[in-house]
Design an enzyme around this catalytic site. Structure first.
Site, PDB file in Angstrom:
ATOM      1  N   HIS A  85      20.124  28.822  15.355  1.00  0.00           N
ATOM      2  CA  HIS A  85      19.114  29.868  15.185  1.00  0.00           C
ATOM      3  C   HIS A  85      19.158  30.406  13.756  1.00  0.00           C
ATOM      4  O   HIS A  85      20.230  30.574  13.200  1.00  0.00           O
ATOM      5  CB  HIS A  85      19.366  31.010  16.167  1.00  0.00           C
ATOM      6  CG  HIS A  85      18.489  32.193  15.948  1.00  0.00           C
ATOM      7  ND1 HIS A  85      17.189  32.233  16.406  1.00  0.00           N
ATOM      8  CD2 HIS A  85      18.706  33.369  15.299  1.00  0.00           C
ATOM      9  CE1 HIS A  85      16.649  33.395  16.049  1.00  0.00           C
ATOM     10  NE2 HIS A  85      17.563  34.100  15.387  1.00  0.00           N
TER      11      HIS A  85
ATOM     12  N   THR B 111       0.813  -1.219   0.000  1.00  0.00           N
ATOM     13  CA  THR B 111       0.000   0.000   0.000  1.00  0.00           C
ATOM     14  C   THR B 111       0.842   1.261   0.000  1.00  0.00           C
ATOM     15  O   THR B 111       0.562   2.208  -0.742  1.00  0.00           O
ATOM     16  CB  THR B 111      -0.929  -0.005   1.237  1.00  0.00           C
ATOM     17  OG1 THR B 111      -1.811  -1.117   1.152  1.00  0.00           O
ATOM     18  CG2 THR B 111      -1.748   1.278   1.299  1.00  0.00           C
TER      19      THR B 111
END
Length: 480
Positions: free
Chosen positions: A444, A43
C-alpha cells in the site's frame, strides 16, 4: 546474377520474429540468410512501439508541465524538432543493435534488399550489389504490414496525407490535426498531439472507440479524451475530403448530431494496416491468401506450402510485437526440439492516458460464448493511489467464471493499466481463483493493491476450498 545459393533457412524480414529466429537457427548450426527490404529491426523498432512510446513520453512531459500548478509547482514550450531528434536517435540505436546482433550470430548471412519468391522454395533478393537467387527447404515470412488508405472520396488528392510513420517526422506542432480512425494507433497519436498543443479532432465510423472493447471501457476512455479537449465524433458517415489551397483540406461528414465540417492542413489516416504480401511473388510460391491479403497459418505457423511459414503481422494474427516474438518461440521450439508450447493468452496495452491494459476475454466475448460469469468493476476514482496522484479517469473490470472462480479476462483503464493487467495475466497463467487476489496482501498504496477491492465488489464469495471471507469492499482501496 550469380548462381543459386543453397541455405538451410531463408528469412524474409527482420522484425521481432525474424531477427531472433535467425540467431537461434544459426546457433543451432543452420545456414541462414535473412533479407530485409528497408531497415533492420522491423516496424516495432523503426516506426512502431519504440519511437511512438518515446514521443508519448515527451507529450506526457508537456501535459504534466501544463498541469504542474495543480500540484503546487509553478511553467510549456514544445520543440517538436527536438522530439523528432530524440526519436531518430532512439530508432538508430535500436536498429543498429538489431543489425549488430545479426552480424554477430554464427552462420547468418545478411542481405539488404527486396525479396520475392520465384518458386515455392526459391527467393530472389535485389540488393545494391545485384540480384541473388537463394534456395532453402525452410522459408519464414516476417514482412509485416503497412498503413492502409481507406476509400474516401477526395482523400487521394490531399497533398500531405499523414500516416503513423510520416507524422513522427513533423518538425512543428500542427495548429490543428484531424485523425481518421478511433483505434489504438489513431488514439495514441491523437492524444499525443493534443498534449503537444494541437487542436485534435477524431473521426470514427463505428458506434464506439476501440471497437474490440466493452462499451463501458470505450466510453470511459472517450470521456477522458474529451476532458482533455479532444473533439471525438462517432458514427461518422458520408465522409468527403476536398483539397484546399496551400495543402489544406476540408472534411465534410455526417454524424447523429447532423452535418459537420472541419478544415485542417494536417490529416492523419489511422484506419488499419494491410499486409506486405503484394510484392512477395505469392503466385510463384503457391501461397494462399485470405480476403484481406494476409497469409493463413496453422497452430505451427505453417502456410499451405510445405516448408514455408508466416510469422508476425503478415499472418493476420494480433498485430503486436509480443505476439510476433512469441511466433518466433513457437517455430523455434517446433524445429529445435523445445516441445509444444501452451495456448497463448491474449494481451495488449493501449498507451493512452488513462492507459488500457487488456488480458483474456472481455465481458462481450464471454457472453457471446455463453459462459456463466461474474463481472467485477471498480472506478479508478475509488482507488487510493489514483486519488493521491490525481489520475482518477477510467475503471477496472474483470470477468470471472462463476463455478470455478478462475479469471477469464480483464481490462484495466487507468494509470499504468498495462502493468496492473500483467499482474492479472500472471494470476491467469497460474490458474489462481479471483479470491487469491482479493485476499492477497499487496503493498500500500500501489495501483496493484486495487486488485483487492476490484474482486471484493463481487461480494462475500469464499475462496475455493476455504470458508474464510473478507470484509465488504470499501469505497476507496486504502487498506493500511
Amino acid at each position: 546474377m550469380r548462381g543459386s545459393e543453397a541455405y538451410d533457412a531463408l528469412i524474409l524480414g527482420s522484425g521481432q520474429a525474424g531477427t531472433p529466429l535467425a540467431g537461434a537457427l544459426g546457433r543451432a548450426g543452420w545456414r541462414v540468410a535473412i533479407a530485409e527490404r528497408v531497415h533492420w529491426g522491423g516496424t516495432c523498432v523503426n516506426e512502431g512501439c519504440s519511437p511512438t512510446k518515446l514521443m508519448i513520453a515527451c507529450a506526457e512531459g508537456a501535459h504534466r508541465a501544463r498541469h504542474a500548478p495543480e500540484f503546487g509547482v509553478s511553467t510549456v514550450t514544445v520543440d517538436l524538432s527536438e522530439v523528432r531528434r530524440l526519436k531518430r536517435e532512439l530508432v538508430t540505436s535500436f536498429a543498429r543493435g538489431s543489425e549488430r546482433g545479426l552480424q554477430e550470430a554464427p552462420n547468418v548471412t545478411l542481405l539488404l534488399g527486396h525479396a520475392h519468391f520465384t518458386a515455392p522454395n526459391q527467393v530472389r533478393v535485389a540488393t545494391a550489389q545485384g540480384e541473388r537467387e537463394l534456395t532453402a527447404p525452410h522459408i519464414f515470412i516476417n514482412v509485416g504490414a503497412r498503413p492502409s488508405v481507406p476509400d474516401v472520396p477526395g482523400l487521394g488528392a490531399v497533398p500531405h496525407l499523414l500516416d503513423s510513420t510520416s507524422i513522427m517526422e513533423l518538425s512543428e506542432v500542427p495548429s490543428q490535426l484531424v485523425v481518421l480512425g478511433g483505434g489504438y494507433i489513431g488514439l495514441e497519436f491523437a492524444q499525443m498531439f493534443a498534449r503537444f498543443g494541437s487542436q485534435v479532432t477524431v473521426l470514427q465510423r463505428g458506434a464506439q472507440l476501440i471497437d474490440r472493447e466493452d462499451t463501458d471501457i470505450a466510453d470511459a476512455l472517450m470521456w477522458a479524451l474529451r476532458d482533455e479537449g479532444l473533439s471525438v465524433h462517432l458514427m461518422v458517415s458520408e465522409l468527403r475530403v476536398e483539397p484546399l489551397g496551400s495543402g489544406a483540406a476540408r472534411l465534410q461528414f455526417n454524424t447523429p448530431d447532423g452535418s459537420q465540417t472541419v478544415e485542417t492542413a494536417h490529416l492523419l489516416v489511422a484506419a488499419g494496416r494491410v499486409p506486405n504480401t503484394d510484392t512477395l511473388g505469392i503466385e510463384a510460391a503457391g501461397l494462399t491468401l485470405d480476403a484481406r491479403g494476409f497469409i493463413p497459418v496453422n497452430a505451427r505457423l505453417e502456410t499451405n506450402v510445405p516448408g514455408v511459414y508466416a510469422l508476425g503481422d503478415v499472418n493476420g494474427g494480433p498485430a503486436f510485437t509480443h505476439v510476433a516474438y512469441d511466433d518466433f518461440r513457437v517455430v523455434r521450439d517446433a524445429l529445435l526440439g523445445g516441445g509444444q508450447r501452451p495456448e497463448r493468452l491474449s494481451t495488449y496495452t493501449l498507451f493512452t492516458d488513462p492507459q488500457l491494459g487488456r488480458v483474456g476475454l472481455s465481458e462481450r466475448d464471454a457472453r457471446e460464448r455463453g459462459l456463466d460469469i461474474l463481472v467485477a468493476t471498480l472506478p479508478m476514482a475509488h482507488v487510493a493511489r489514483a486519488i493521491e496522484t490525481r489520475r482518477t479517469a477510467g475503471l477496472m473490470k474483470a470477468v470471472v467464471d462463476r463455478a470455478t472462480h478462475r479469471i477469464l479476462g480483464a481490462a484495466v483503464l487507468g494509470p499504468e493499466g498495462g502493468e496492473v493487467a500483467a499482474a492479472l495475466q500472471l494470476a491467469m497463467l497460474g490458474d489462481l481463483p479471483f479470491t487469491d487476489l482479493r485476499d492477497a496482501v499487496i503493498s500500500h498504496p500501489t495501483f496493484a493493491e486495487s486488485l483487492n477491492n476490484l474482486f471484493m465488489t463481487l461480494g462475500d464469495v469464499p475462496p475455493v476450498g476455504n470458508s474464510a471471507s473478507r470484509t465488504e469492499p470499501s469505497e476507496v482501496s486504502h487498506d493500511a
